[in-house]
Scaffold this active site. Structure first.
Site, PDB file in Angstrom:
ATOM      1  N   GLY A 201     -24.997 -46.368  15.876  1.00 37.68           N
ATOM      2  CA  GLY A 201     -24.794 -47.280  14.742  1.00 37.68           C
ATOM      3  C   GLY A 201     -25.785 -48.425  14.769  1.00 37.68           C
ATOM      4  O   GLY A 201     -26.766 -48.400  15.513  1.00 37.68           O
ATOM      5  N   ASN A 202     -25.528 -49.421  13.943  1.00 37.82           N
ATOM      6  CA  ASN A 202     -26.386 -50.605  13.925  1.00 37.82           C
ATOM      7  C   ASN A 202     -25.527 -51.840  13.676  1.00 37.82           C
ATOM      8  O   ASN A 202     -24.321 -51.727  13.453  1.00 37.82           O
ATOM      9  CB  ASN A 202     -27.483 -50.460  12.870  1.00 37.82           C
ATOM     10  CG  ASN A 202     -26.895 -50.296  11.486  1.00 37.82           C
ATOM     11  OD1 ASN A 202     -26.350 -51.230  10.918  1.00 37.82           O
ATOM     12  ND2 ASN A 202     -26.980 -49.082  10.953  1.00 37.82           N
ATOM     13  N   ARG A 203     -26.154 -52.996  13.714  1.00 40.54           N
ATOM     14  CA  ARG A 203     -25.382 -54.243  13.718  1.00 40.54           C
ATOM     15  C   ARG A 203     -25.054 -54.785  12.321  1.00 40.54           C
ATOM     16  O   ARG A 203     -24.513 -55.879  12.207  1.00 40.54           O
ATOM     17  CB  ARG A 203     -26.141 -55.317  14.507  1.00 40.54           C
ATOM     18  CG  ARG A 203     -26.137 -55.038  16.002  1.00 40.54           C
ATOM     19  CD  ARG A 203     -26.958 -56.074  16.738  1.00 40.54           C
ATOM     20  NE  ARG A 203     -26.463 -57.426  16.550  1.00 40.54           N
ATOM     21  CZ  ARG A 203     -27.191 -58.522  16.754  1.00 40.54           C
ATOM     22  NH1 ARG A 203     -28.450 -58.401  17.141  1.00 40.54           N
ATOM     23  NH2 ARG A 203     -26.676 -59.709  16.558  1.00 40.54           N
ATOM     24  N   SER A 204     -25.379 -54.043  11.283  1.00 35.31           N
ATOM     25  CA  SER A 204     -25.112 -54.570   9.938  1.00 35.31           C
ATOM     26  C   SER A 204     -23.604 -54.749   9.714  1.00 35.31           C
ATOM     27  O   SER A 204     -22.831 -53.823   9.906  1.00 35.31           O
ATOM     28  CB  SER A 204     -25.678 -53.603   8.894  1.00 35.31           C
ATOM     29  OG  SER A 204     -25.321 -54.054   7.620  1.00 35.31           O
ATOM     30  N   ALA A 274     -27.778 -50.521   5.834  1.00 40.56           N
ATOM     31  CA  ALA A 274     -28.706 -50.134   6.901  1.00 40.56           C
ATOM     32  C   ALA A 274     -28.427 -48.665   7.204  1.00 40.56           C
ATOM     33  O   ALA A 274     -27.379 -48.325   7.750  1.00 40.56           O
ATOM     34  CB  ALA A 274     -28.470 -51.003   8.129  1.00 40.56           C
TER      35      ALA A 274
END
Ligand code: CTP
Length: 409
Positions: A201-204, A274
């Site tokens: 995943g990502n931090r958005s 994102a």
């Protein structure tokens, strides 16, 4: 904008302090007009510190400035929170025996009331009749909520939460310049599954995208918000908005499906999500267990389709496609350079670029967006709360739309 916040004498006055702060953070000039009774709950120094303006309660203060009508005349919005049963009754009767009363009679601005009282008082026919009178005059009402009241009792009568009142205020103050526009906004970040319990995943957080959706809806657009793993508390800000429909998507493939289906009926598409560039090839059916492996597993990745580039390739006539880019950069110049290159690669009409880093850009309430138009010109920088940045973005989109005086020929 100039907002008058009338505060009447109820315990919920303490929550109105938070409301005043939210309105100030939105960039408004806030003047608090408490009744004498309200000051028994929260004092003048608190109101002055939070609103950053002088607070008076009497029609006999600052008479030279004709304050008893001046505030109402200047206001773009008058909010009464909390609005007690007594204050609602006075408003319905048009009484003006204090500064709040004269302000309310002198104003032509929209008025929003947030009632707060015990359930019995709320349900009393007198209160309901007063409310019907006010509603008939166009006064807007938010709440009350149901829940725990001052004592051990509970029921309808609790003042709406400050965030909900601020959200209604934003809607009342927003220009209707996007009325009738159908808009799709993607928000959050995709999660690419590894096995049933793990993902890449990502931090958005989705905050900026949700703010973009909300700003458009407040300005009159019909919004489809495609939410990719947006936190419930962030999504809570738009739930129940009459002009926002929410659809969820987990992975890039799901997001692609929902976005492509929605884009066909949207005049503007804003991709703030994102999207993972890669997904895991061969997602494990069951959980990957350490005891089944002799060595750390190796994840094989395959490229995801570029959803934004696909939207641009299939763009309908007159459709505006907006991209976002979060970049790490050492300077503003480098950031704009990355932005221009990405704008060209994607072919979007507008690209909003923001700077991110280990400690910047994510999970924060504020943001700075650099806007790059279809000719690679840096056309502006919008900053402030994520909502303020969103409004700046919509100003730029509105100027690009066919028919706008500022639209390119
Ligand atoms: N985007 C997309 N589909 C992808 C990747 C990105 O639609 N597979 C969109 C994002 O929603 C965003 C824009 O493209 O609006 C830019 O995203 P970004 O991840 O910065 O673009 P990339 O092309 O992946 O560039 P980078 O190599 O910098 O990650």
């Amino acid at each position: 904008m100039v907002i008058v916040l009338g505060v009447s004498g109820g315990i919920a006055a303490y929550k109105a302090v938070v409301l005043a702060r939210l309105l100030v953070e939105d960039g408004h000039e806030v003047h608090v007009v408490p009744t004498d009774d309200a000051l028994r709950f929260v004092g003048v120094p608190t109101w002055e510190a939070i609103s950053r303006n002088k607070v008076t309660t009497s029609v006999h203060d600052d008479v030279a400035e004709v304050r008893h009508v001046a505030l109402g005349q200047r206001a773009d919005l008058v909010i009464v929170a909390p609005a007690t049963a007594n204050t609602l009754a006075k408003m319905a009767a048009g009484l003006a025996d204090n500064l709040l009363g004269t302000t309310l009679l002198a104003t032509q601005a929209p008025v929003l009331v947030a009632p707060a009282m015990h359930t019995e008082m709320w349900r009393h026919p007198a209160t309901q009749a007063n409310l019907a009178t006010l509603a008939g005059r166009g006064v807007h009402v938010v709440g009350p909520d149901s829940g725990r009241l001052t004592g051990s009792d509970s029921g309808p009568g609790r003042m709406s939460e400050p965030a909900a009142i601020a959200a209604r205020a934003r809607r009342l103050l927003a220009p209707g310049d996007l009325t009738g526009l159908r808009v799709l906004v993607s928000a959050g970040g995709t999660r690419e599954p590894i096995d049933p319990v793990r993902f890449l995943g990502n931090r958005s957080s989705g905050r900026q995208g949700v703010a973009v959706a909300l700003a458009a809806a407040d300005r009159g657009a019909e919004v489809l918000l495609v939410a990719a793993n947006v936190d419930g508390s962030v999504l809570g800000e738009v739930e129940g908005h009459p002009s926002i429909r929410i659809e969820s998507a987990g992975s890039a493939a799901e997001l692609q499906q929902v976005v492509e289906a929605g884009a066909g009926t949207s005049e503007v598409v804003v991709m703030t999500a994102a999207v993972a560039d890669y997904r895991v090839a061969g997602v494990a059916e069951g959980k990957i267990r350490k005891e089944d492996a002799d060595a750390p597993p190796v994840l094989h990745l395959v490229e995801n389709p570029d959803i934004l580039a696909g939207l641009v390739a299939r763009r309908r006539p007159g459709q505006t496609v907006v991209g976002f880019a979060a970049e790490t950069a050492d300077s503003e110049e480098e950031l704009l350079d990355f932005g221009r290159r990405k704008r060209r690669r994607k072919g979007v009409d507008l690209l909003a670029v923001n700077r991110v880093g280990w400690n910047a850009g994510f999970e924060t309430a504020t943001n700075t967006l650099y806007l790059i138009d279809g000719e690679d010109r840096a056309i502006g920088r919008v900053e402030g709360t994520k909502r303020a940045a969103a409004d700046g973005l919509w100003d730029a989109v509105a100027a690009l739309r066919p028919g706008s005086p500022a639209a390119p020929a």
